[in-house]
Design an enzyme around this catalytic site. Structure first.
Site, PDB file in Angstrom:
ATOM      1  N   HIS A  53       0.848  -1.191   0.000  1.00  0.00           N
ATOM      2  CA  HIS A  53       0.000   0.000   0.000  1.00  0.00           C
ATOM      3  C   HIS A  53       0.884   1.241   0.000  1.00  0.00           C
ATOM      4  O   HIS A  53       1.800   1.365   0.821  1.00  0.00           O
ATOM      5  CB  HIS A  53      -0.908   0.011   1.235  1.00  0.00           C
ATOM      6  N   CYS A 106      -0.605   1.944  -5.116  1.00  0.00           N
ATOM      7  CA  CYS A 106      -1.295   3.176  -5.485  1.00  0.00           C
ATOM      8  C   CYS A 106      -0.291   4.324  -5.629  1.00  0.00           C
ATOM      9  O   CYS A 106       0.687   4.402  -4.876  1.00  0.00           O
ATOM     10  CB  CYS A 106      -2.344   3.524  -4.425  1.00  0.00           C
TER      11      CYS A 106
END
EC number: 3.-.-.-
Length: 355
Positions: free
Chosen positions: A165, A207
């Site tokens: 992440h 991301c």
């Protein structure tokens, strides 16, 4: 006087012709179609650093991501001794896993990416920002096992793959700390200054992944990211039987490409950079190649995902020690050798190599 000069000229001309003929003869010993690896790349060995930085069951896909890349580089020839695998959580042995000891990257369960011979070098809470930076820069602590060291050199092509992440300018480790884009850039710069790589391929699936290579300034670095700044990287599909996503989109299509690559494939890095167009990735894949001197479309994919196989052709005579009747014993109709055979190539290698 003129005659003497003429004789000298003839002698020199003859020597030049002879040297050219010798050079041509030496070149002609290469088999037709043989391409010396040095003509394609200056690297002498390959290393891979593969990192899953997140933990907890709902991040199952990140473990599948990193194991998918691990499977590919190992299949294409990079040995475990030159692969550093960092996995922050053990999904194969998680109590929620209905298939103990197995990790799949597809709901159809085509490939068990955990397999029988996965060698995890950093596991669980060993996967930290400090350990990762120490690994890259060669500053591991005293007593660190050899398998946990990146022993690359100035001739190494290094693949770095990160998944987990992230956000604008950072990647989370263990959901408790972060590595920033500046820290990554500093680590790679130290690698360059310490002659720890020849060329480096940086690959990240998270991301806002492109933000992680924005600070890079080191030479010979090629980078690809699953999403641009401001974009999320999306997962591919869910397995209803375990209730979590199996793999991320970018790595799914990267693996689909790599599964079709063989060790001597002519597929290129340039092709690999196009594996996940926006229509299937949803996010926009980012590429940075201003620091990289070669045309990616002329760089074999195996320069980073495979292992170099240096080959030297020799015309020297080879002496083979032939077996005789005394070298065999017969046991229940099975012939077993008592003495090992030796093949010795004269004047090429030190004799101790054949002991």
């Amino acid at each position: 006087m003129f005659n003497i000069m003429l004789v000298k000229f003839v002698v020199i001309f003859a020597l030049i012709l002879a040297s050219c003929r010798v050079e041509a003869d030496n070149t002609s010993v290469l088999p037709e179609g043989f391409v010396d690896a040095a003509q394609r790349s200056t690297h002498t060995n390959n290393w891979a650093v593969l990192v899953d930085a997140s933990r907890f069951w709902f991040n199952y896909r990140h473990v599948a991501n990193v194991l998918s890349i691990y499977r590919s580089v190992k299949r294409l020839g990079i040995p475990d001794s030159q692969i550093i695998l960092m996995i922050a959580d053990d999904m194969a042995c998680n109590a929620r896993n209905p298939r103990p000891g197995q990790v799949y990257n597809n709901a159809n369960q085509h490939i068990n990416v955990y397999g029988d011979d996965v060698e995890v070098d950093y596991r669980g809470y060993e996967v930290t920002v400090e350990n990762f930076v120490r690994l890259l820069t060669g500053r591991t602590q005293n007593g660190t096992a050899r398998s946990k060291k990146l022993l690359s050199d100035a001739g190494s092509n290094v693949l770095i793959y990160l998944t987990g992440h992230g956000g604008d300018g950072f990647l989370k480790f263990q959901d408790s700390e972060e590595i920033t884009s500046q820290e990554l850039a500093d680590g790679i710069q130290q690698m360059w200054e310490k002659k720890r790589y020849n060329e480096l391929f940086f690959m990240v699936d998270t991301c806002q992944a492109a933000s992680l290579y924005e600070k890079f300034t080191s030479p010979n670095v090629l980078a690809v990211a699953s999403s641009l700044v401001g974009e999320d990287s999306l997962s591919h599909h869910v397995d209803p039987s375990i209730g979590v996503y199996m793999i991320d989109r970018y790595t799914y299509y990267a693996l689909e490409f790599l599964e079709k690559v063989q060790p001597f494939s002519k597929r290129t890095i340039g092709e690999f950079l196009q594996v996940c167009p926006k229509r299937v990735c949803i996010s926009t894949v980012g590429v940075r190649k201003d620091l990289y001197p070669r045309d990616p479309h002329k760089v074999p994919i195996t320069d980073f995902f495979g292992a170099i196989r240096p080959t030297r052709v020799s015309t020297d005579r080879i002496n083979v020690t032939l077996a005789n009747e005394d070298d065999f014993i017969f046991d229940k109709d099975k012939m077993v050798t008592k003495k090992p055979f030796k093949i010795v190539m004269e004047s090429q290698f030190p004799s101790e190599l054949f002991k």
